[in-house]
Design an enzyme around this catalytic site. Structure first.
Site, mmCIF file in Angstrom:
data_model
loop_
_atom_site.group_PDB
_atom_site.id
_atom_site.type_symbol
_atom_site.label_atom_id
_atom_site.label_comp_id
_atom_site.label_asym_id
_atom_site.label_seq_id
_atom_site.Cartn_x
_atom_site.Cartn_y
_atom_site.Cartn_z
ATOM 1 N N GLU A 83 0.027 -7.127 8.073
ATOM 2 C CA GLU A 83 0.770 -8.381 7.922
ATOM 3 C C GLU A 83 2.243 -8.261 8.315
ATOM 4 O OE1 GLU A 83 -2.911 -8.352 6.040
ATOM 5 O OE2 GLU A 83 -1.282 -7.083 5.341
ATOM 6 N N TRP A 141 0.844 -1.195 0.000
ATOM 7 C CA TRP A 141 0.000 0.000 0.000
ATOM 8 C C TRP A 141 0.877 1.241 0.000
ATOM 9 C CZ3 TRP A 141 -5.166 0.456 -0.557
ATOM 10 C CH2 TRP A 141 -5.930 -0.703 -0.427
ATOM 11 N N LEU A 176 0.856 4.088 6.936
ATOM 12 C CA LEU A 176 -0.567 4.203 7.243
ATOM 13 C C LEU A 176 -0.935 5.681 7.238
ATOM 14 C CD1 LEU A 176 -0.416 1.621 10.112
ATOM 15 C CD2 LEU A 176 -1.716 1.334 8.008
ATOM 16 N N THR A 210 -12.311 6.601 8.798
ATOM 17 C CA THR A 210 -12.833 5.558 9.692
ATOM 18 C C THR A 210 -11.806 5.247 10.776
ATOM 19 O OG1 THR A 210 -11.897 3.692 8.478
ATOM 20 C CG2 THR A 210 -14.038 4.533 7.718
ATOM 21 N N HIS A 222 -10.189 2.539 11.091
ATOM 22 C CA HIS A 222 -9.233 1.564 10.567
ATOM 23 C C HIS A 222 -7.794 1.957 10.905
ATOM 24 C CE1 HIS A 222 -7.014 -1.076 8.062
ATOM 25 N NE2 HIS A 222 -7.450 -0.780 6.905
#
Length: 158
Positions: free
Chosen positions: A63, A27, A86, A91, A93
């Site tokens: 992970e 990501w 990140l 949200t 999350h």
């Protein structure tokens, strides 16, 4: 008594005999690629040979703890740098993943008795992530810091 050199590196480190694992999430690949490149650049500057730098990718930051454990088992590395990014969204999350990953990586160090360098950016905005990856003018790539930290932590505590 005053402490001399507080905040400065205490010696020169030569990483020619250490093996480093870099595990990165996929990501936010633009940011991740820059951070991985920065870590590798610094490792090489500290004499870690290219064949002793193992790079693997995984789907996401969640992970990273499991993948880190498996890198130690599979490659018998001295240290792992799990790298992720990140960025807060709308949200919860972000909060859950940040907390879970941070806690598990910290605990894993003590379970394995091996250094794990926390290479996870936890940013409120994409701009903050770009800054920390050295992708904006005049900004520093934190991946370089993580590479230097990896060599120091292995050699200091052998």
């Amino acid at each position: 008594m005053a402490v001399k050199g507080l905040g400065k590196i205490d010696q020169t480190y030569d990483g020619k005999h250490i093996k480093v694992g870099i595990l990165h999430a996929r990501w936010n690949s633009k940011i991740i690629n820059a951070l991985v490149d920065g870590a590798i650049k610094k490792l090489k500057e500290l004499n870690v040979s290219e064949e002793n730098i193992i790079v693997e990718s995984i789907p996401g930051a969640y992970e990273l703890p499991f993948g880190t454990k498996k890198m130690f088992e599979k490659y018998n590395v001295d240290v792992v740098i799990p790298i992720g990014c990140l960025i807060k969204g709308s949200t919860m999350h972000f909060e859950y993943i940040c907390d879970a990953v941070s806690t598990q990586i910290m605990q894993l160090q003590f379970q394995l008795n091996k250094p794990i360098i926390f290479g996870v950016l936890t940013c409120l905005t994409e701009e903050q992530a770009l800054e920390r990856a050295g992708l904006l003018p005049g900004m520093h790539n934190h991946g370089e810091d993580w590479g230097a930290c990896a060599v120091e932590m292995v050699l200091k505590w052998k």
